[in-house]
Design a protein around this motif. Sequence first.
Motif, PDB file in Angstrom:
ATOM      1  N   PHE A   1       0.841  -1.187   0.000  1.00 66.31           N
ATOM      2  CA  PHE A   1       0.000   0.000   0.000  1.00 66.31           C
ATOM      3  C   PHE A   1       0.878   1.239   0.000  1.00 66.31           C
ATOM      4  CE2 PHE A   1       0.729  -1.175   4.360  1.00 66.31           C
ATOM      5  CZ  PHE A   1       0.994   0.019   4.999  1.00 66.31           C
ATOM      6  N   TYR A   2       0.295   2.328  -0.406  1.00 67.76           N
ATOM      7  CA  TYR A   2       0.976   3.615  -0.445  1.00 67.76           C
ATOM      8  C   TYR A   2       0.678   4.368   0.841  1.00 67.76           C
ATOM      9  CZ  TYR A   2       1.869   8.456  -1.797  1.00 67.76           C
ATOM     10  OH  TYR A   2       2.309   9.749  -1.843  1.00 67.76           O
ATOM     11  N   GLN A   3       1.701   4.904   1.468  1.00 67.15           N
ATOM     12  CA  GLN A   3       1.537   5.651   2.696  1.00 67.15           C
ATOM     13  C   GLN A   3       2.041   7.078   2.467  1.00 67.15           C
ATOM     14  OE1 GLN A   3       0.237   6.895   5.353  1.00 67.15           O
ATOM     15  NE2 GLN A   3       0.286   4.928   6.376  1.00 67.15           N
ATOM     16  N   PRO A   4       1.132   8.021   2.165  1.00 71.05           N
ATOM     17  CA  PRO A   4       1.557   9.385   1.811  1.00 71.05           C
ATOM     18  C   PRO A   4       2.236  10.156   2.936  1.00 71.05           C
ATOM     19  CG  PRO A   4      -0.830   9.268   1.985  1.00 71.05           C
ATOM     20  CD  PRO A   4      -0.316   7.864   2.153  1.00 71.05           C
ATOM     21  N   GLN A   5       2.073   9.739   4.193  1.00 68.57           N
ATOM     22  CA  GLN A   5       2.691  10.476   5.302  1.00 68.57           C
ATOM     23  C   GLN A   5       4.187  10.156   5.466  1.00 68.57           C
ATOM     24  OE1 GLN A   5      -0.351   8.851   5.752  1.00 68.57           O
ATOM     25  NE2 GLN A   5      -1.540  10.732   5.623  1.00 68.57           N
ATOM     26  N   ILE A   6       4.659   9.112   4.815  1.00 68.08           N
ATOM     27  CA  ILE A   6       6.075   8.770   4.932  1.00 68.08           C
ATOM     28  C   ILE A   6       6.897   9.803   4.162  1.00 68.08           C
ATOM     29  CG2 ILE A   6       7.852   7.088   4.297  1.00 68.08           C
ATOM     30  CD1 ILE A   6       5.822   4.897   4.807  1.00 68.08           C
ATOM     31  N   ARG A   7       7.944  10.276   4.786  1.00 68.81           N
ATOM     32  CA  ARG A   7       8.804  11.288   4.168  1.00 68.81           C
ATOM     33  C   ARG A   7      10.209  10.724   4.036  1.00 68.81           C
ATOM     34  NH1 ARG A   7      10.361  17.151   6.672  1.00 68.81           N
ATOM     35  NH2 ARG A   7      12.250  17.337   5.458  1.00 68.81           N
ATOM     36  N   VAL A   8      10.797  10.929   2.869  1.00 69.14           N
ATOM     37  CA  VAL A   8      12.170  10.491   2.621  1.00 69.14           C
ATOM     38  C   VAL A   8      12.956  11.689   2.118  1.00 69.14           C
ATOM     39  CG1 VAL A   8      13.653   8.949   1.285  1.00 69.14           C
ATOM     40  CG2 VAL A   8      11.399   8.160   2.036  1.00 69.14           C
ATOM     41  N   ASP A   9      14.076  11.969   2.745  1.00 65.47           N
ATOM     42  CA  ASP A   9      14.960  13.040   2.296  1.00 65.47           C
ATOM     43  C   ASP A   9      16.156  12.409   1.588  1.00 65.47           C
ATOM     44  OD1 ASP A   9      13.465  15.150   3.405  1.00 65.47           O
ATOM     45  OD2 ASP A   9      14.398  14.843   5.364  1.00 65.47           O
ATOM     46  N   HIS A  10      16.559  13.023   0.492  1.00 70.18           N
ATOM     47  CA  HIS A  10      17.718  12.542  -0.260  1.00 70.18           C
ATOM     48  C   HIS A  10      18.743  13.663  -0.359  1.00 70.18           C
ATOM     49  CE1 HIS A  10      16.098   8.754  -1.804  1.00 70.18           C
ATOM     50  NE2 HIS A  10      14.938   9.380  -1.880  1.00 70.18           N
ATOM     51  N   PHE A  11      19.992  13.308  -0.111  1.00 75.85           N
ATOM     52  CA  PHE A  11      21.079  14.254  -0.332  1.00 75.85           C
ATOM     53  C   PHE A  11      21.470  14.140  -1.808  1.00 75.85           C
ATOM     54  CE2 PHE A  11      25.661  14.798  -0.861  1.00 75.85           C
ATOM     55  CZ  PHE A  11      25.750  16.139  -0.545  1.00 75.85           C
ATOM     56  N   ILE A  12      21.532  15.259  -2.512  1.00 73.89           N
ATOM     57  CA  ILE A  12      21.891  15.255  -3.925  1.00 73.89           C
ATOM     58  C   ILE A  12      23.234  15.967  -4.079  1.00 73.89           C
ATOM     59  CG2 ILE A  12      21.222  15.969  -6.244  1.00 73.89           C
ATOM     60  CD1 ILE A  12      18.303  15.950  -5.215  1.00 73.89           C
ATOM     61  N   PRO A  13      24.286  15.201  -4.404  1.00 73.15           N
ATOM     62  CA  PRO A  13      25.597  15.831  -4.594  1.00 73.15           C
ATOM     63  C   PRO A  13      25.595  16.755  -5.815  1.00 73.15           C
ATOM     64  CG  PRO A  13      25.778  13.426  -4.574  1.00 73.15           C
ATOM     65  CD  PRO A  13      24.337  13.766  -4.561  1.00 73.15           C
TER      66      PRO A  13
END
Length: 137
Positions: A21-33
């Motif tokens: 299932f999709y959980q819209p409250q999950i947050r993922v941060d990515h570092f972009i070099p």
Amino acid sequence: LLSMEELHLKRKLHRYGYKSFYQPQIRVDHFIPENRLKRKWFFKRFFWQGRSEARSFIMMNGKKYKERFSILIEYFKHLVERRFGIRKGNQPGKNFSGFKLFELVLLLVKHLGFVWEVLFYIKKNKVPDEITCLKKT
């Protein structure tokens, strides 16, 4: 730069009867070099995205060359109908300036990667197709 492992795992889990299932409250941060903000990286990334998509199709739909050829035919149908906007009664878009042109070139690079992988895919490692689970002892 092969990717799409999450989607591949999801498809395998669904094949074995599991649900996701999709959980819209999950947050993922990515570092972009900084080097990932250059055009050269985008070309490489899109080429490998195309290869990743092709590899996923091959793993899920058939590894034999004849099966891969049908995947390629369906892919070209998809390109003509969706990517280039050529459907019954539709006129393809004509505005190819600035960012739109760069976007078009990236899509072409991605499609090249897809075709490359379908034509030249060779399974190099012997990974079992079934899902295995570790049990606590």
